[in-house]
Design an enzyme around this catalytic site. Sequence first.
Site, PDB file in Angstrom:
ATOM      1  N   HIS A  64       0.842  -1.189   0.000  1.00  0.00           N
ATOM      2  CA  HIS A  64       0.000   0.000   0.000  1.00  0.00           C
ATOM      3  C   HIS A  64       0.875   1.236   0.000  1.00  0.00           C
ATOM      4  O   HIS A  64       2.103   1.139   0.109  1.00  0.00           O
ATOM      5  CB  HIS A  64      -0.977  -0.007   1.175  1.00  0.00           C
ATOM      6  N   HIS A  66       1.345   4.046   1.947  1.00  0.00           N
ATOM      7  CA  HIS A  66       1.750   4.875   3.074  1.00  0.00           C
ATOM      8  C   HIS A  66       3.277   5.017   3.050  1.00  0.00           C
ATOM      9  O   HIS A  66       3.986   4.102   2.632  1.00  0.00           O
ATOM     10  CB  HIS A  66       1.304   4.260   4.396  1.00  0.00           C
ATOM     11  N   ASP A  68       5.605   4.750   5.192  1.00  0.00           N
ATOM     12  CA  ASP A  68       6.442   3.749   5.852  1.00  0.00           C
ATOM     13  C   ASP A  68       6.442   2.423   5.098  1.00  0.00           C
ATOM     14  O   ASP A  68       7.086   1.461   5.542  1.00  0.00           O
ATOM     15  CB  ASP A  68       6.012   3.546   7.308  1.00  0.00           C
ATOM     16  N   HIS A  69       5.774   2.388   3.940  1.00  0.00           N
ATOM     17  CA  HIS A  69       5.784   1.175   3.120  1.00  0.00           C
ATOM     18  C   HIS A  69       6.246   1.434   1.685  1.00  0.00           C
ATOM     19  O   HIS A  69       6.667   0.492   1.019  1.00  0.00           O
ATOM     20  CB  HIS A  69       4.394   0.532   3.105  1.00  0.00           C
TER      21      HIS A  69
END
Length: 247
Positions: A64, A66, A68-69
């Site tokens: 996904h 976000h 932090d990904h």
Amino acid sequence: MRLQVLGCGDAFGSGGRFNTCFHVDPQDDASGSAFLIDCGASSLIAIRRFGVAPNRIGTVFLTHLHGDHFGGLPWLILDGQLVSGRTEPLTIVGPPGTAERLPAAMEVLFPGSSTAERRFRVEVVEMEAGQPVEAGSAKATAFTMRHPSGAPAHALRIESAGRVVSYTGDTEWVDAIIEAGRDADLLIAEGYTVERPVKFHLDWATLRRRIPEIGAKRLMLTHMSPEMIAHPPEGYIAAEDGLVLAL
């Protein structure tokens, strides 16, 4: 197959951990067949910390969008352009919206970088749930999760070198996790809290009840909050930055 945890932290660096990033090497050679599952904002730092060769990463699979990904992608691309001398293509496989969000992120972080001339091609493949995508040495299938991020959130089931690695990404419990992880050689699952429900995230108490239905051969918990880091469950793998697993 060799899997190394380059980052297993949540968005807030709980426990001093890097953002989510898993490095998978299906074979021990220089073929460029290695891939990442997620590439959080701190991932290039982790790549350097753990001695991973960035130019051997042929594909990045995203759960996904976000930061932090997927927020480490601009730096991985810039590294290939300015530092590591990359010449081989880099394929980014992500949910619908990736082709728009990646250059937008690059322009925010490093204006002009999304259109700069490079000696390698960046190919973005947008993956719909239930429609497998083959990239490099792997085939990935996405499953719809519940975790708002401005684009669909997916769990991933990735087949490579005769092994299956599944990852829930960030999500509250949805039954599609069962299909995504069924009989996988390794299921990487969010274990954000021990019992406390947090909307759009997976707690250990809920996951534990459903483990028999999934039937994965091994389970590794990741993206843990401070309380989960302090109380890891026995009998399962608690992810740590740098951890290496042979599959």
